[in-house]
Every structure is written in C-alpha cells, then in structure tokens.
Design a protein around this motif. Structure first.
Motif, PDB file in Angstrom:
ATOM      1  N   ILE A 166       1.550   5.753  -0.370  1.00  0.00           N
ATOM      2  CA  ILE A 166       1.038   7.023  -0.105  1.00  0.00           C
ATOM      3  C   ILE A 166       1.907   7.874  -1.019  1.00  0.00           C
ATOM      4  O   ILE A 166       3.045   7.433  -1.268  1.00  0.00           O
ATOM      5  N   ILE A 172       7.744   9.870   3.820  1.00  0.00           N
ATOM      6  CA  ILE A 172       6.518   9.745   4.488  1.00  0.00           C
ATOM      7  C   ILE A 172       6.833   9.305   6.130  1.00  0.00           C
ATOM      8  O   ILE A 172       6.339   9.567   7.097  1.00  0.00           O
ATOM      9  N   MET A 173       7.624   8.372   6.073  1.00  0.00           N
ATOM     10  CA  MET A 173       8.023   7.819   7.533  1.00  0.00           C
ATOM     11  C   MET A 173       8.937   8.670   8.678  1.00  0.00           C
ATOM     12  O   MET A 173       8.724   8.539   9.693  1.00  0.00           O
ATOM     13  N   TYR A 222      -2.697   3.765  -4.242  1.00  0.00           N
ATOM     14  CA  TYR A 222      -2.011   4.799  -3.278  1.00  0.00           C
ATOM     15  C   TYR A 222      -3.096   5.947  -3.161  1.00  0.00           C
ATOM     16  O   TYR A 222      -4.067   6.119  -3.725  1.00  0.00           O
ATOM     17  N   SER A 258      11.740   1.094   5.616  1.00  0.00           N
ATOM     18  CA  SER A 258      11.210   1.954   5.019  1.00  0.00           C
ATOM     19  C   SER A 258      11.456   3.382   5.952  1.00  0.00           C
ATOM     20  O   SER A 258      10.791   4.434   5.565  1.00  0.00           O
ATOM     21  N   ASN A 312       5.413   6.108  -1.738  1.00  0.00           N
ATOM     22  CA  ASN A 312       6.058   5.552  -0.308  1.00  0.00           C
ATOM     23  C   ASN A 312       5.255   4.383  -0.033  1.00  0.00           C
ATOM     24  O   ASN A 312       4.043   4.554   0.286  1.00  0.00           O
ATOM     25  N   GLN A 313       5.895   3.258   0.190  1.00  0.00           N
ATOM     26  CA  GLN A 313       5.242   1.924   0.639  1.00  0.00           C
ATOM     27  C   GLN A 313       5.077   1.979   1.853  1.00  0.00           C
ATOM     28  O   GLN A 313       6.109   2.135   2.543  1.00  0.00           O
ATOM     29  N   LEU A 314       4.061   1.707   2.437  1.00  0.00           N
ATOM     30  CA  LEU A 314       3.828   1.735   3.848  1.00  0.00           C
ATOM     31  C   LEU A 314       4.292   0.264   4.496  1.00  0.00           C
ATOM     32  O   LEU A 314       4.164  -0.881   3.972  1.00  0.00           O
ATOM     33  N   VAL A 352       6.056  10.094  10.454  1.00  0.00           N
ATOM     34  CA  VAL A 352       5.523   9.190  11.478  1.00  0.00           C
ATOM     35  C   VAL A 352       6.340   9.104  12.631  1.00  0.00           C
ATOM     36  O   VAL A 352       5.973   9.520  13.616  1.00  0.00           O
ATOM     37  N   LEU A 389       0.312  11.540   5.994  1.00  0.00           N
ATOM     38  CA  LEU A 389      -0.352  10.181   6.211  1.00  0.00           C
ATOM     39  C   LEU A 389      -1.791  10.446   6.441  1.00  0.00           C
ATOM     40  O   LEU A 389      -2.447   9.404   5.911  1.00  0.00           O
ATOM     41  N   ARG A 398       0.946  -1.182   0.025  1.00  0.00           N
ATOM     42  CA  ARG A 398       0.072   0.019   0.013  1.00  0.00           C
ATOM     43  C   ARG A 398       0.853   1.290   0.000  1.00  0.00           C
ATOM     44  O   ARG A 398       2.039   1.340   0.664  1.00  0.00           O
TER      45      ARG A 398
END
Length: 535
Positions: free
Chosen positions: A94, A118-119, A355, A113, A101-103, A122, A160, A92
């Motif tokens: 974003i 994106i991480m 995505y 990741s 960006n793979q979650l 987080v 996110l 999945r």
C-alpha cells in the motif's frame, strides 16, 4: 453484448438448450469486451499486454463458475498458476502516506511490519472494535466508509480499506454500499454486535445461493481444484483473451448460434408476445480472425432478450412506455489503463504483486488520480520477455467527481500523454532514480463505464428493477452483467450461468431473482473455527 457476460450467457443457454436458436449482437468489431490481450512489437520482440483484467482467483464461489467454464472448454493446460509462495502472492504493498508499506503475508510478518505507518492505523482501529456500539437495527444500508469509520476508525478506513476499494471497484468507499459489497460483515454486526464476535462465533454462516451453486459444480471440478491446491490466482499463458476467444469459437461450432459484430442495437420494443430489436443500420457480414458474420440479416423478433449492457444503457434502449427507471440509477466509473514495458530486467525498488493507493493520498503524491500499480512481470513473464512490465490504473471515482464539476482538463489528449501521466505517477511514488530510461513499448486502454458502482441502497434498487422488469416484460427481458451482482469476470460468469439455468428450466426471468442475501446457519466444529480465524 459480446463481452464476457454475453458470451457466457449465450454459451450456457446453447449448452442447456441446444435446440433453441440464439443470436448474439456486439456493437464493436471484436468480441470479449474489456477482456483484451494485445501483442505489441518492439525492438525486444513481441510484448503481451492486458488491456483489462489480468488474473482470476479460484477459491470464491464465483471463481468456481469460471473454473468450470475453463474445464469444459479444455483450457486447463493453458493456465499459469501463481502459487502461495510466489513473490506476487507474498509481497503486496500500500502506498501510504508517502512510502510503500508491505502488507503482512503471515503471522510472523505481522510483527515485523509494526513499524510501518499503515499498520498503526490497523492496530489502532481493530483492538477497540469489539466494544464499539452496534448500529441501529432499523438501518437498511450504509456506506463502507461510514460503517468502517464506526467499527474500526477513520484512519484505517481511509488508508487500508479505501486502497482495497480502489483496487476492486475503482470507487469511493464513502459512496459504496456495505450491505452489497461486504454482506457477511454487514450481517455480523447486526447478529453479533461486532465484527470480532462474528469472527469468533461458533456459527458457520453461508449464503444459501452459494451453497446451491457449489453443490451443482463442485463434484465435476474436483480434479481441477486438486490441481490448483496452493494457488492464489491464475491467468492464461497467451493472455486473458484466451478465455473469451475459446467461448466464441465454441459457440460458432454450434448450429443454433449466430454472432453479429459491428451491430449496435438502438432500440427494443415489446408487443406482448415478442421483443423486436432495431439495429442502428443493416448488419454487414464482417470477417474476423476466426469467423465471418452471417451474410443473411438477423431475425427481427425474439421470444426472449438478455441484455448484458451497463444498466443505464439497457434502459436507454427501451421506449417510453416500457422504461425501467431504476436501471438508470446504477452509476459506473471509467478507468485509464496504461501498461509500460522497460528494457532493463531490474528497475523496480521492490518486487511483488504491486501496490494500491488510498483515497487519503495528497494530489502532490498522486497527481494523475492513480488507483493502483501492478508489477506484471513479477506475476507472469511470457516467453521471450526479458524486461520489466507494469501497469498503472487511473481514474475511477476521481474522474467522476471532476467531470460532475465540469472539469475535463485531466483527460489525456493523446496516447503519448497517457503514457506520460503513468510514468510521472511512478516517478513520484517510487522515485525518479528508478525510471531513468523511457519505456520501449506500451499499451493504453480507456474503459468507459466499466466499473458499476454499488452505491448505498444497491440491493433495494435491484429488487425494484426486478419488479419493473416483470411488470413491463413479463419475464421476457433479463439482465446480466457487472451492474448487478458483482463486477469481476467470475461474478459475471456465475450470473450468466444462473440466468441461463433459470430461463431454460422456467422459460422466464428478470436476471435479478437472487439479489437478496439469505443465509444458512449451522454450528462450526472447533477445528474449522480455528482455521477460519487463522485465514
């Protein structure tokens, strides 16, 4: 209304009270509402497109309601199960800020990741969350954006979380209600002071209405739940319309049910004993794939009416003396769903579910206000389809804001223009080198007011609407559907069942009896606590 809410409500009442005559009105020529599966012919054969919802999740409380309906309609053998290890479950993405960006799918992939943009948002937001100040305990509600900006920081909220809100609600996280959309997390901050403390709490918390609902349905559905172990989501081999068609066909076998399509209702009135409905014109008998509407006109008066229309539309039907003003304050957004089929079997740069696109993405990278892109082929490939199928969803709160400012220039003038908008979105975000060919088949669906927006204060509005419905109609007019207790298909099925049970048992109701969140609390065994944290 003859969408999933209206069909499910009629089905449950006819099941629980088979002696009660039921009449269902639908303004369009078909049943099912936004649930619509279409087959389009092209040189490659017949392509199955979903104009609306395309998957269902089995493990929520609302998901149990739909599974129960599937079981009772005998549709278990028509399911296609997407398992935990399937690529659509594992992968999945974003789109942020200018790349996919793979979650993470598990604890191992969390570490791999860490380099993704994106991480960084987080981890930068989650670690300080436990020490951040609790909100004012007198605060009645707050937007999702405001809550998460306080708890985990603005970058995480606008990347996110805003992407997730786009996928689930087509809405703006700065407008939507934290209390209504994420009631458990809202409670955790109030009770424990932070989300982290709530996660590690020794208490097991569950809504009382959820406990009651599960107790009613779980035993009958144990064999089906066993069959679905390891399943993340499911669909129907012949399309989601399998569900609504099955409900409609089952209703038509019941002697106490009449269905009238092409029958918009313009007004309803209440004289203290009966509710009278006024169709816009005489209802003609209409032939459909599997039924013909009755030749005799529908009855004009009813003891009870259940409206599954969008809340403001229900209020529009009422004369001035019985208006329910609060219903008109529940807004909704519209979306454009464009599904494309390309002949090559390998056209995408990555494989997976698809995505989501955050609110923070610039207009240059999101020129047509896309909310999400779904890789349909990676989820389920119907027999005979050898190419690549994907769906771009556009609009939502972006369009609402533009229309409010008098700008309608973004709306496509034709189906071909809508396709062009979707293709351009894919080329900008995934790379033009992957889309050198034109799609050979497509389906375009504009869904107006299809995503009710639970803006700040939504629960209080529903409580007030309940009071107004009882005051004006004494429990004879009930409301059901996505405007109130959840926007998904399963939310609507659950709401339909709850209202049907209440009306059959008590004879009266507003449809909004259980909007408040009441919690049951008990200590959690350490083994279950560890499992919850891992999940």
């Amino acid at each position: 209304g003859g969408g999933i809410s209206g069909l499910a409500t009629a089905w449950y009442i006819s099941k629980f009270a088979p002696h009660v005559p039921i009449t269902l009105f639908e303004k369009s020529s078909r049943l099912g509402g936004r649930v619509q599966s279409k087959r389009v012919q092209c040189d490659d054969g017949e392509i199955l497109f979903e104009a609306g919802p395309r998957t269902l999740r089995p493990w929520s409380v609302a998901g149990l309601a739909t599974l129960d309906l599937v079981r009772q309609l005998g549709l278990e053998d028509k399911l296609f199960l997407v398992k935990r290890d399937d690529i659509a479950s594992q992968n999945r993405f974003i789109f942020y800020p200018d790349q996919l960006n793979q979650l993470p799918a598990d604890i191992v992939s969390v570490f791999s990741s860490l380099r993704l943009p994106i991480m960084k948002t987080v981890f930068g937001g989650l670690f300080p969350e436990i020490v951040r100040k609790r909100r004012n305990l007198n605060m009645a509600d707050e937007s999702v954006g405001s809550f998460l900006s306080r708890r985990v920081g603005l970058p995480l909220a606008e990347s996110l979380i805003s992407a997730a809100i786009h996928g689930m609600y087509a809405g703006d996280l700065d407008q939507l209600s934290m209390k209504s959309l994420f009631p458990k997390e809202w409670r955790d901050e109030h009770v424990h002071g932070s989300l982290s403390r709530g996660l590690f709490s020794t208490q097991q918390v569950e809504r009382i209405d959820d406990l009651v609902f599960k107790a009613q349905l779980k035993d009958d559905n144990r064999p089906l739940l066993k069959k679905l172990e390891g399943t993340v989501m499911y669909c129907f081999e012949d399309g989601m319309q399998t569900l609504t068609d099955a409900i409609a066909q089952d209703l038509l076998q019941r002697s106490n049910v009449q269905i009238f399509t092409d029958s918009p209702i313009e007004q309803l009135s209440w004289d203290g004993e009966h509710i009278e409905l006024y169709p816009s014109s005489p209802t003609p008998p209409t032939s459909h794939e599997f039924f013909t509407t009755p030749e005799s006109p529908p009855p004009p008066k009813f003891s009870h009416v259940i409206s599954t229309l969008h809340a403001p539309r229900t209020n529009d039907l009422l004369p001035a003396t019985t208006k329910i003003p609060t219903l008109s304050t529940i807004p909704a957004t519209s979306v454009l769903v464009v599904s494309l089929y390309y002949r090559p079997s390998k056209i995408l740069p990555v494989n997976g579910f698809g995505y989501l696109i955050p609110k923070s993405i610039t207009a240059e990278l999101n020129p047509h206000h896309a909310l999400s892109v779904t890789f349909d082929t990676d989820m389920y490939r119907p027999t005979g389809e050898t190419g690549t199928k994907l769906t771009v969803t556009m609009g939502g709160h972006y369009w609402t804001s533009l229309l409010a400012n008098g700008d309608a220039s973004f709306l496509p003038a034709s189906e071909e223009e809508a396709v062009m908008m979707a293709v351009k979105t894919l080329m900008v975000q995934l790379g033009g080198e992957f889309f050198t060919e034109e799609p050979v088949a497509w389906n375009v669906a504009l869904h107006e007011d299809c995503y009710p927006q639970y803006t700040v204060g939504h629960e209080e509005r529903c409580i007030k609407a309940r009071e107004e419905l009882w005051e004006k109609f004494e429990g004879r007019l009930s409301v059901v559907g996505s405007s109130y207790k959840g926007v998904g298909v399963s939310d609507c099925v659950r709401h339909a069942r709850e209202v049907a049970v209440r009306l059959v048992k008590l004879g009266k109701g507003s449809g909004l009896e259980d909007v408040e969140k009441t919690w049951a609390v008990k200590d959690t065994p350490p083994s279950l606590r560890r499992k919850r944290i891992e999940m």
